[in-house]
Design a protein around this motif. Structure first.
Motif, PDB file in Angstrom:
ATOM      1  N   ALA A  25       0.822  -1.207   0.000  1.00 41.52           N
ATOM      2  CA  ALA A  25       0.000   0.000   0.000  1.00 41.52           C
ATOM      3  C   ALA A  25       0.857   1.258   0.000  1.00 41.52           C
ATOM      4  O   ALA A  25       0.555   2.225  -0.674  1.00 41.52           O
ATOM      5  N   SER A  26       1.953   1.255   0.752  1.00 41.09           N
ATOM      6  CA  SER A  26       2.773   2.455   0.819  1.00 41.09           C
ATOM      7  C   SER A  26       3.536   2.674  -0.486  1.00 41.09           C
ATOM      8  O   SER A  26       3.900   3.783  -0.812  1.00 41.09           O
ATOM      9  N   ASP A  27       3.778   1.614  -1.253  1.00 37.66           N
ATOM     10  CA  ASP A  27       4.470   1.748  -2.523  1.00 37.66           C
ATOM     11  C   ASP A  27       3.577   2.425  -3.556  1.00 37.66           C
ATOM     12  O   ASP A  27       4.054   3.071  -4.460  1.00 37.66           O
ATOM     13  N   SER A  28       2.283   2.270  -3.426  1.00 38.82           N
ATOM     14  CA  SER A  28       1.283   2.921  -4.278  1.00 38.82           C
ATOM     15  C   SER A  28       1.447   2.632  -5.760  1.00 38.82           C
ATOM     16  O   SER A  28       0.994   3.413  -6.587  1.00 38.82           O
ATOM     17  N   GLY A  29       2.123   1.565  -6.114  1.00 36.30           N
ATOM     18  CA  GLY A  29       2.251   1.210  -7.517  1.00 36.30           C
ATOM     19  C   GLY A  29       3.136   2.142  -8.321  1.00 36.30           C
ATOM     20  O   GLY A  29       2.994   2.218  -9.534  1.00 36.30           O
ATOM     21  N   LEU A  30       4.043   2.862  -7.681  1.00 36.77           N
ATOM     22  CA  LEU A  30       4.913   3.780  -8.400  1.00 36.77           C
ATOM     23  C   LEU A  30       6.129   3.044  -8.953  1.00 36.77           C
ATOM     24  O   LEU A  30       6.687   2.167  -8.300  1.00 36.77           O
ATOM     25  N   ASN A  31       6.502   3.414 -10.159  1.00 38.98           N
ATOM     26  CA  ASN A  31       7.649   2.817 -10.831  1.00 38.98           C
ATOM     27  C   ASN A  31       8.658   3.910 -11.152  1.00 38.98           C
ATOM     28  O   ASN A  31       8.298   5.070 -11.335  1.00 38.98           O
ATOM     29  N   THR A  32       9.902   3.528 -11.273  1.00 38.27           N
ATOM     30  CA  THR A  32      10.937   4.489 -11.627  1.00 38.27           C
ATOM     31  C   THR A  32      10.741   4.930 -13.071  1.00 38.27           C
ATOM     32  O   THR A  32      10.707   4.105 -13.982  1.00 38.27           O
ATOM     33  N   ILE A  33      10.620   6.239 -13.259  1.00 34.43           N
ATOM     34  CA  ILE A  33      10.528   6.831 -14.594  1.00 34.43           C
ATOM     35  C   ILE A  33      11.940   7.086 -15.108  1.00 34.43           C
ATOM     36  O   ILE A  33      12.267   6.795 -16.242  1.00 34.43           O
ATOM     37  N   LEU A 155       8.818  20.900  -8.093  1.00 33.34           N
ATOM     38  CA  LEU A 155       9.309  19.926  -9.064  1.00 33.34           C
ATOM     39  C   LEU A 155       9.966  20.596 -10.269  1.00 33.34           C
ATOM     40  O   LEU A 155      10.843  20.016 -10.906  1.00 33.34           O
ATOM     41  N   SER A 156       9.561  21.827 -10.571  1.00 34.81           N
ATOM     42  CA  SER A 156      10.145  22.559 -11.697  1.00 34.81           C
ATOM     43  C   SER A 156      11.642  22.758 -11.548  1.00 34.81           C
ATOM     44  O   SER A 156      12.360  22.874 -12.544  1.00 34.81           O
ATOM     45  N   ILE A 157      12.129  22.774 -10.325  1.00 41.53           N
ATOM     46  CA  ILE A 157      13.569  22.934 -10.103  1.00 41.53           C
ATOM     47  C   ILE A 157      14.344  21.879 -10.890  1.00 41.53           C
ATOM     48  O   ILE A 157      15.393  22.161 -11.456  1.00 41.53           O
ATOM     49  N   TRP A 158      13.815  20.682 -10.983  1.00 38.97           N
ATOM     50  CA  TRP A 158      14.473  19.586 -11.689  1.00 38.97           C
ATOM     51  C   TRP A 158      13.855  19.288 -13.047  1.00 38.97           C
ATOM     52  O   TRP A 158      14.540  18.784 -13.928  1.00 38.97           O
ATOM     53  N   LEU A 159      12.557  19.575 -13.207  1.00 39.49           N
ATOM     54  CA  LEU A 159      11.838  19.047 -14.359  1.00 39.49           C
ATOM     55  C   LEU A 159      11.399  20.087 -15.390  1.00 39.49           C
ATOM     56  O   LEU A 159      10.964  19.711 -16.481  1.00 39.49           O
ATOM     57  N   ALA A 160      11.500  21.374 -15.092  1.00 36.94           N
ATOM     58  CA  ALA A 160      11.113  22.409 -16.057  1.00 36.94           C
ATOM     59  C   ALA A 160      12.116  22.450 -17.203  1.00 36.94           C
ATOM     60  O   ALA A 160      13.294  22.124 -17.032  1.00 36.94           O
ATOM     61  N   GLU A 161      11.649  22.862 -18.364  1.00 37.56           N
ATOM     62  CA  GLU A 161      12.539  22.945 -19.519  1.00 37.56           C
ATOM     63  C   GLU A 161      13.683  23.920 -19.285  1.00 37.56           C
ATOM     64  O   GLU A 161      14.770  23.733 -19.834  1.00 37.56           O
ATOM     65  N   LEU A 168      20.230  16.254 -16.155  1.00 32.74           N
ATOM     66  CA  LEU A 168      19.515  15.467 -15.147  1.00 32.74           C
ATOM     67  C   LEU A 168      18.031  15.401 -15.478  1.00 32.74           C
ATOM     68  O   LEU A 168      17.409  14.355 -15.342  1.00 32.74           O
ATOM     69  N   ARG A 169      17.458  16.509 -15.928  1.00 28.20           N
ATOM     70  CA  ARG A 169      16.043  16.543 -16.317  1.00 28.20           C
ATOM     71  C   ARG A 169      15.747  15.465 -17.350  1.00 28.20           C
ATOM     72  O   ARG A 169      14.778  14.713 -17.235  1.00 28.20           O
ATOM     73  N   ILE A 175      13.960  11.130 -21.253  1.00 27.93           N
ATOM     74  CA  ILE A 175      13.917  11.708 -22.594  1.00 27.93           C
ATOM     75  C   ILE A 175      15.141  11.210 -23.353  1.00 27.93           C
ATOM     76  O   ILE A 175      16.272  11.423 -22.916  1.00 27.93           O
ATOM     77  N   LYS A 176      14.926  10.595 -24.474  1.00 34.14           N
ATOM     78  CA  LYS A 176      16.028   9.973 -25.233  1.00 34.14           C
ATOM     79  C   LYS A 176      16.708  10.935 -26.196  1.00 34.14           C
ATOM     80  O   LYS A 176      17.827  10.723 -26.568  1.00 34.14           O
TER      81      LYS A 176
END
Length: 177
Positions: A25-33, A155-161, A168-169, A175-176
């Motif tokens: 339950a605590s894992d919540s079905g999350l996978n590494t992206i 999250l934008s600190i790491w994931l914004a364009e 790292l983003r 992103i390939k």
């Protein structure tokens, strides 16, 4: 004696069953992206891992749940971590927008949540479907930020364009190109 042994066996099965169901339950079905390493002037600062559901399509601003874990390779004081966070927000378009206008309030909240970090410590933000951001430190819950706008700004600190950590983003978002 047989009754005591049988009772202990039943209790043990119950505890193992309970712990196993809670772990799922605590894992919540999350996978590494995606995952990657952040370095500064050739010095490894941290490892980062982004997790979400199988249906994640790269849109970190709307897809929930989503979770980012940073595992530090250096010691860092929470005041220095907060200063770096504020600097990163200042450099981002979204960080300068009205949408992220609560940065000062969030920084006070984060300073009350975050500990000083030692090499090997991990800090995780888990963003739920409600956009509530829950922080954990080395796997233990340490506090929440309820403001639904916080998650996208953080999250934008790491994931914004326009992040300062473009390489790292790409690794986090898998992103390939």
């Amino acid at each position: 004696m047989k009754i005591l042994t049988a009772s202990l066996f039943v209790v043990t099965l119950f505890v193992v069953s309970f712990l196993s169901s809670n772990a799922v339950a605590s894992d919540s079905g999350l996978n590494t992206i995606g995952q990657g390493i952040y370095t500064w002037w050739g010095i490894k600062i941290y490892d980062a891992k982004l997790r979400s559901t199988d249906s994640f399509n790269g849109d970190y601003k709307s897809h929930r749940p989503i979770e980012l874990t940073i595992t530090y390779d250096i010691d860092i004081d929470k005041d220095d971590l907060m200063e770096t966070t504020m600097d990163e927000w200042a450099s981002l378009k979204i960080g300068q927008s009205e949408y992220c206008s609560n940065k000062k309030d969030w920084s006070r909240q984060l300073l009350s949540i975050w500990p000083n970090l030692k090499q090997g410590d991990s800090l995780t933000v888990h963003v739920a479907e409600t956009n509530r951001s829950a922080f954990s430190y080395n796997g233990k819950a340490i506090g929440n930020i309820e403001d639904p706008r916080f998650a996208n700004c953080f999250l934008s600190i790491w994931l914004a364009e326009d992040t300062s950590a473009k390489s790292l983003r790409k690794k986090l978002l898998n992103i390939k190109r």
